[in-house]
Design an enzyme around this catalytic site. Structure first.
Site, PDB file in Angstrom:
ATOM      1  N   GLN A   1      -2.782  57.155 -70.015  1.00 56.68           N
ATOM      2  CA  GLN A   1      -3.439  56.556 -71.081  1.00 56.68           C
ATOM      3  C   GLN A   1      -4.706  55.819 -70.846  1.00 56.68           C
ATOM      4  O   GLN A   1      -5.231  55.326 -71.874  1.00 56.68           O
ATOM      5  CB  GLN A   1      -2.362  55.259 -71.299  1.00 56.68           C
ATOM      6  CG  GLN A   1      -0.765  55.701 -71.779  1.00 56.68           C
ATOM      7  CD  GLN A   1       0.080  54.585 -71.798  1.00 56.68           C
ATOM      8  OE1 GLN A   1       0.910  54.412 -71.266  1.00 56.68           O
ATOM      9  NE2 GLN A   1      -0.352  53.397 -72.450  1.00 56.68           N
TER      10      GLN A   1
ATOM     11  N   PHE B   1       4.650  44.415 -72.807  1.00 56.05           N
ATOM     12  CA  PHE B   1       3.766  43.907 -71.874  1.00 56.05           C
ATOM     13  C   PHE B   1       4.025  42.721 -71.263  1.00 56.05           C
ATOM     14  O   PHE B   1       3.099  41.660 -71.195  1.00 56.05           O
ATOM     15  CB  PHE B   1       2.196  44.175 -72.191  1.00 56.05           C
ATOM     16  CG  PHE B   1       1.226  44.467 -71.049  1.00 56.05           C
ATOM     17  CD1 PHE B   1       1.128  45.365 -70.297  1.00 56.05           C
ATOM     18  CD2 PHE B   1       0.424  43.333 -70.869  1.00 56.05           C
ATOM     19  CE1 PHE B   1       0.013  45.745 -69.480  1.00 56.05           C
ATOM     20  CE2 PHE B   1      -0.589  43.607 -69.688  1.00 56.05           C
ATOM     21  CZ  PHE B   1      -0.642  44.526 -69.188  1.00 56.05           C
TER      22      PHE B   1
ATOM     23  N   ARG C   1       0.851  37.741 -69.997  1.00 56.30           N
ATOM     24  CA  ARG C   1       1.538  37.882 -71.526  1.00 56.30           C
ATOM     25  C   ARG C   1       2.821  37.322 -71.607  1.00 56.30           C
ATOM     26  O   ARG C   1       3.096  36.899 -72.734  1.00 56.30           O
ATOM     27  CB  ARG C   1       1.161  39.370 -72.014  1.00 56.30           C
ATOM     28  CG  ARG C   1       1.387  39.685 -73.408  1.00 56.30           C
ATOM     29  CD  ARG C   1       1.515  40.973 -74.076  1.00 56.30           C
ATOM     30  NE  ARG C   1      -0.016  41.387 -74.419  1.00 56.30           N
ATOM     31  CZ  ARG C   1      -0.757  41.108 -75.373  1.00 56.30           C
ATOM     32  NH1 ARG C   1      -0.200  40.656 -76.083  1.00 56.30           N
ATOM     33  NH2 ARG C   1      -2.099  41.743 -75.446  1.00 56.30           N
TER      34      ARG C   1
ATOM     35  N   GLU D   1       3.226  47.878 -80.332  1.00 52.98           N
ATOM     36  CA  GLU D   1       4.201  47.160 -79.608  1.00 52.98           C
ATOM     37  C   GLU D   1       5.115  46.005 -80.319  1.00 52.98           C
ATOM     38  O   GLU D   1       6.392  46.213 -80.059  1.00 52.98           O
ATOM     39  CB  GLU D   1       3.748  46.336 -78.596  1.00 52.98           C
ATOM     40  CG  GLU D   1       3.067  47.075 -77.458  1.00 52.98           C
ATOM     41  CD  GLU D   1       1.970  46.333 -76.596  1.00 52.98           C
ATOM     42  OE1 GLU D   1       1.024  46.233 -77.149  1.00 52.98           O
ATOM     43  OE2 GLU D   1       2.447  46.102 -75.488  1.00 52.98           O
TER      44      GLU D   1
HETATM   45  N1  MTE Z   1       4.407  55.537 -79.851  1.00 55.86           N
HETATM   46  C1  MTE Z   1       4.498  56.718 -79.241  1.00 55.86           C
HETATM   47  N2  MTE Z   1       5.044  57.800 -80.019  1.00 55.86           N
HETATM   48  N3  MTE Z   1       4.399  56.921 -78.069  1.00 55.86           N
HETATM   49  C2  MTE Z   1       4.021  55.950 -77.303  1.00 55.86           C
HETATM   50  O1  MTE Z   1       3.993  56.375 -75.986  1.00 55.86           O
HETATM   51  N4  MTE Z   1       3.277  53.757 -76.842  1.00 55.86           N
HETATM   52  C3  MTE Z   1       3.565  52.381 -77.343  1.00 55.86           C
HETATM   53  C4  MTE Z   1       3.143  52.258 -78.898  1.00 55.86           C
HETATM   54  N5  MTE Z   1       3.798  53.489 -79.486  1.00 55.86           N
HETATM   55  C5  MTE Z   1       3.638  54.831 -77.588  1.00 55.86           C
HETATM   56  C6  MTE Z   1       3.739  54.614 -78.909  1.00 55.86           C
HETATM   57  C7  MTE Z   1       2.568  51.266 -76.385  1.00 55.86           C
HETATM   58  S1  MTE Z   1       3.281  50.835 -75.200  1.00 55.86           S
HETATM   59  C8  MTE Z   1       1.492  51.001 -76.968  1.00 55.86           C
HETATM   60  S2  MTE Z   1       0.563  49.884 -76.329  1.00 55.86           S
HETATM   61  C9  MTE Z   1       0.824  51.428 -78.365  1.00 55.86           C
HETATM   62  O2  MTE Z   1       1.776  52.482 -78.690  1.00 55.86           O
HETATM   63  C10 MTE Z   1      -0.381  51.993 -78.054  1.00 55.86           C
HETATM   64  O3  MTE Z   1      -1.090  52.911 -79.058  1.00 55.86           O
HETATM   65  P1  MTE Z   1      -1.894  51.862 -80.073  1.00 55.86           P
HETATM   66  O4  MTE Z   1      -2.761  50.923 -79.392  1.00 55.86           O
HETATM   67  O5  MTE Z   1      -2.416  53.015 -80.801  1.00 55.86           O
HETATM   68  O6  MTE Z   1      -0.925  51.312 -80.889  1.00 55.86           O
HETATM   69  N1  HPA Z   2      -1.759  44.669 -72.776  1.00 62.09           N
HETATM   70  C1  HPA Z   2      -1.703  46.040 -72.264  1.00 62.09           C
HETATM   71  N2  HPA Z   2      -2.381  46.516 -71.479  1.00 62.09           N
HETATM   72  C2  HPA Z   2      -3.095  45.788 -70.754  1.00 62.09           C
HETATM   73  C3  HPA Z   2      -3.061  44.190 -71.125  1.00 62.09           C
HETATM   74  C4  HPA Z   2      -2.626  43.920 -72.263  1.00 62.09           C
HETATM   75  O1  HPA Z   2      -2.788  42.689 -72.636  1.00 62.09           O
HETATM   76  N3  HPA Z   2      -4.253  43.727 -70.390  1.00 62.09           N
HETATM   77  C5  HPA Z   2      -4.362  44.680 -69.463  1.00 62.09           C
HETATM   78  N4  HPA Z   2      -3.820  45.839 -69.512  1.00 62.09           N
HETATM   79 MO1  MOS Z   3       1.421  49.440 -74.039  1.00 61.49          MO
HETATM   80  S1  MOS Z   3       2.510  48.585 -72.628  1.00 61.49           S
HETATM   81  O1  MOS Z   3       0.099  48.328 -73.962  1.00 61.49           O
HETATM   82  O2  MOS Z   3       0.765  50.776 -73.169  1.00 61.49           O
END
Ligand code: MTE
Ligand code: HPA
Ligand code: MOS
Length: 755
Positions: free
Chosen positions: A191, A338, A304, A704
């Site tokens: 990521q 998180f 967080r 999330e």
């Molecule tokens: N959705 C899918 N299909 N696969 C993933 O790994 N990760 C989650 C969420 N949804 C994830 C997911 C997490 S932990 C986060 S932080 C966000 O997607 C990250 O993507 P975004 O910032 O574009 O929402």
């Molecule tokens: N969210 C997810 N990932 C992170 C953050 C947060 O607030 N801070 C540092 N890495």
């Molecule tokens: Mo999501 S736990 O911020 O990759």
């Protein structure tokens, strides 16, 4: 617009790390992990492994050309164990051979002698012994000591939540390919391409510009690849540097489960005080975070937890303290939410405890304390709140009174099956809690045929961010989405990226795309004005150029070519930084979040009171999307988040024994939700809000927040158990597995049976 990967995923055509065609001569790695959780290494004998057929070389800490260090937040995590081992599975050697099988076989021949040291797996024990990753932190609001005497009711308790396997379908891995001129390209399932680049740079001693980290897509990350993809990439890169051959390591599932960190288990103590009208006047909470053996992202996760310790409620007097406790488990890491979910579980437990003791429904206390616009979070930010709007709409839209009545009626007429209902409001802050991370870049090229190429730091992990990037570019240029492609994420194209995390990926990278496209558009409009003889009010609409409200006959493609002929730049690189956010850690006050996402879920469960088995009848949600730019994708995120949250709260049970060995190390011992455990009904209502916000196209982050609706599953089940056994004293201990449910159902009888 559908998810752009939908068709290729369905046909099995999408390219993941393991689908990249191999270059001839590619070698394969296997990791040898420590068999014990804590000890001093006396001997590490790789001689026999080196003699195994097909083995090219076995690498240990001695072969590190840079620093033997991959810690992200702080340098406390060696790539290879040297003198000490700190957790079971800690990498000690990397065997490289001509095939995966040969490498695995040889890894089994490595011998170690380790003098054992005491093993800590419990965060409270770690805290007692002073084993803290960072000093504790405390968030404060009001004057809590003055508030207790004003409380009519005070309740105390303890709440525990367990860890969670990420169980991304694609395991961790990397493929390092030597390029000319002392450079390496690494295909990584990460990521955080820049985090991989930094870690590899440190371990190899190569400068960052020598490392191209390329990411096509992930088969899921869920936070597990925010910080923990680094080590595997560093191993491959190191071997690649020594051998000048491509080296690939794609983790076997069992290794991934044993060696990588998970969601942080927490153990917490709470004290809550209410006035006679059930207004919460005071809330004190202490969190013990099980960080594992190294910092990883634990301090940020802990932060967080503090940010979200009051969930959607306004509580005037708060004291929240968190300890990040060092134990001998693999370093725990980011996982959807998180640390937020862990904090929210405790306030929900405190409210449930109050409600149970007072003999009122928890929802009464929940509703009465929902936050309103202008209320202050313990960290100083003022809420722009949709908490009450979501709750109220859920109540009306889904006819909460009727749902409740049906549950009561069912419970009156059924002896061996009981239903439970719980409300779960959620409030989640959007932005990385570390302000500096809230920046992103995009590079946009328009080619002379009118097609558009977009590169950002965003990583597609299934969440649909690439689709959203395409939507942004297509909207600005007003062209068909087929005209836009998003390229693989690469550190040579886009530098200094933040991880795709914190649900902020589409916001941050989307805003950068918006800026880059807008800059190109402005230049194109100037060209159009000149080409059209000085016409004003140039607008692009559906692939055509309009001027003064009329179609001009000039197409998008013609305009692009005209700009090229006039030697006008058709490319742009833009940088976006979220405005207005700040945080002062010395005071624990500030305005850390661009905005908050709100929602309310109604969760309904049916419990089989003979067997302890249960199912979820429905999860009914009102969710604050702002204005969703892609309802199909956003709905998918909500459904996935709910199911993942239910899994964490009810069935997924990570078990370490006292020696720190993972017992739940297979998919037969670790149960994740399958199609049969998905709620029979998931209703999602879009609360469209008119207010302006800092989200891309006002479409609020969605990744999330929905996971936390799953917390309602715990409380719905708890209510079902109490409907059967009203005098039960059930600890607030998740996951509430069928075994624990059964114990709860018959707690009193078991006590009698035991005398
Ligand atoms: N959705 C899918 N299909 N696969 C993933 O790994 N990760 C989650 C969420 N949804 C994830 C997911 C997490 S932990 C986060 S932080 C966000 O997607 C990250 O993507 P975004 O910032 O574009 O929402
Ligand atoms: N969210 C997810 N990932 C992170 C953050 C947060 O607030 N801070 C540092 N890495
Ligand atoms: Mo999501 S736990 O911020 O990759």
């Amino acid at each position: 617009m559908k998810h752009i990967d939908a068709a290729a995923h369905t046909r099995g055509e999408s390219i993941y790390l393991d689908d990249i065609p191999l270059i001839r001569g590619t070698l394969f790695g296997a990791v040898y992990g420590s068999p014990v959780a804590h000890g001093i290494v006396r001997r590490l004998d790789t001689a026999e492994a080196e003699q195994c057929p097909g083995v090219v070389r076995v690498f240990t800490f001695r072969d590190v050309t840079g620093e033997n260090q991959i810690g992200g937040i702080m340098p406390d995590e060696p790539l290879f164990a040297a003198e000490h081992v700190h957790f079971c599975g800690m990498p000690m050697a990397f065997v490289v051979a001509v095939s995966e099988e040969a490498a695995k076989h040889a890894a089994g021949k490595i011998k170690v002698e380790i003098d054992p040291l005491p093993v800590i797996t419990d965060p409270r024990v770690a805290k007692e012994r002073g084993e803290l990753i960072v000093p504790p932190r405390t968030f404060r609001l009001g004057e809590i000591d003055e508030a207790w005497p004003l409380c009519e009711y005070i309740f105390e308790g303890r709440a525990d939540t367990n860890g969670q396997e990420h169980l991304y379908i694609e395991t961790q891995g990397a493929y390092a390919v030597p390029m000319e001129n002392q450079t390496i390209r690494i295909y990584s399932s990460t990521q955080a391409p820049t985090a991989v680049q930094r870690a590899v740079s440190k371990v190899t001693g190569l400068a960052m510009h020598a490392l191209d980290i390329e990411v096509g897509r992930l088969g899921g990350g869920f936070g597990g690849k925010e910080d923990q993809a680094n080590g595997w990439a560093a191993l491959c890169a190191l071997a690649c540097l020594h051998l000048r051959k491509p080296v690939k390591y794609s983790m076997p599932r069992a290794d991934d489960m044993v060696m990588t960190g998970k969601r942080h288990p927490y153990s917490s103590d709470f004290k809550i005080g209410l006035d006679k009208d059930f207004k919460i006047l005071a809330y004190a909470v202490t969190f013990y975070q099980n960080a594992g053996a190294a910092a990883d992202l634990s301090p940020a996760v802990m932060e967080r937890t503090l940010f979200h310790c009051t969930n959607s409620y306004f509580i005037p007097n708060v004291r929240a303290t968190a300890y990040s406790c060092r134990t001998n488990l693999p370093p725990n890491t980011a996982f959807r939410g998180f640390g937020g979910p862990q904090g929210m579980f405790v306030i929900e437990a405190a409210i449930a405890k109050s409600a149970e003791s007072l003999g009122v429904p928890a929802s009464l206390i929940q509703e009465r304390n929902l936050q309103q616009t202008g209320d202050e979070f313990p960290y100083g930010q003022k809420a722009v709140s949709e908490a009450r709007a979501c709750w109220r709409k859920a109540e009306e839209l889904y006819d909460l009174g009727e749902l409740r009545a049906s549950v009561e009626e069912y419970n009156r007429t059924n002896r061996l099956f009981k239903k439970g209902l719980a409300m779960m409001p959620v409030c989640f802050g959007i932005s990385f809690t570390k302000t500096l991370m809230n920046q992103a870049r995009a590079q946009v090229h328009v080619y002379t045929d009118g097609s558009v190429s977009v590169s950002t730091g965003a990583v597609e992990m299934g969440q649909g961010v690439n689709t959203k990037m395409i939507q942004v570019a297509a909207a600005v240029f007003s062209i068909d989405i087929d005209m836009v492609k998003v390229q693989a994420t690469s550190t040579w194209k886009i530098a200094n990226t933040s991880p795709s995390a914190a649900s902020a990926t589409a916001d941050l990278n989307g805003k950068a795309v918006l800026m880059a496209c807008t800059a190109i558009l402005e230049r194109l409009k100037e060209v159009a004005a000149i080409e059209l003889g000085g016409k004003a009010d140039i607008v692009l609409k559906d692939g055509r150029v309009w001027a003064g409200g009329e179609e001009t006959g000039m197409s998008w493609k013609q305009l692009v070519m005209a700009a090229f002929v006039r030697r006008v730049s058709l490319s742009e690189h833009a940088h976006y930084a979220t405005p207005g956010i700040h945080f002062d850690a010395s005071r624990e006050k500030g305005h850390p979040f661009a905005y908050h996402v709100y929602g309310t879920a109604i969760v309904m469960a049916t419990l089989d009171c003979l067997r302890g088995r249960y199912s979820f009848d429905a999860v009914k949600v009102v969710h604050d999307f702002g204005v969703s730019m892609n309802p199909v994708i956003d709905r998918g995120q909500i459904e996935g988040g709910i199911v993942q949250g239910i899994g964490w709260m009810t069935m997924e049970e990570i078990v370490y024994d006292e020696e720190g060995r993972l017992r739940s190390n297979t998919l037969s011992a670790y149960k994740v939700p399958d199609i049969y455990s998905v709620p029979s009904q998931i209703d999602i209502d879009f609360l469209n809000t008119e207010q302006d916000n800092l989200a891309i196209f006002r479409s609020k982050a969605v990744g999330e927040p929905p996971l936390m609706y799953g917390i309602g599953a715990y409380f719905a089940l708890r209510n079902a158990i109490r409907a059967f056994n009203p005098s039960v004293e059930l600890p607030f201990n998740a996951p509430l597995t069928p075994e624990k449910a059964l114990m709860g159902l018959y707690e009193n009888q078991l006590k009698y049976a035991g005398g």
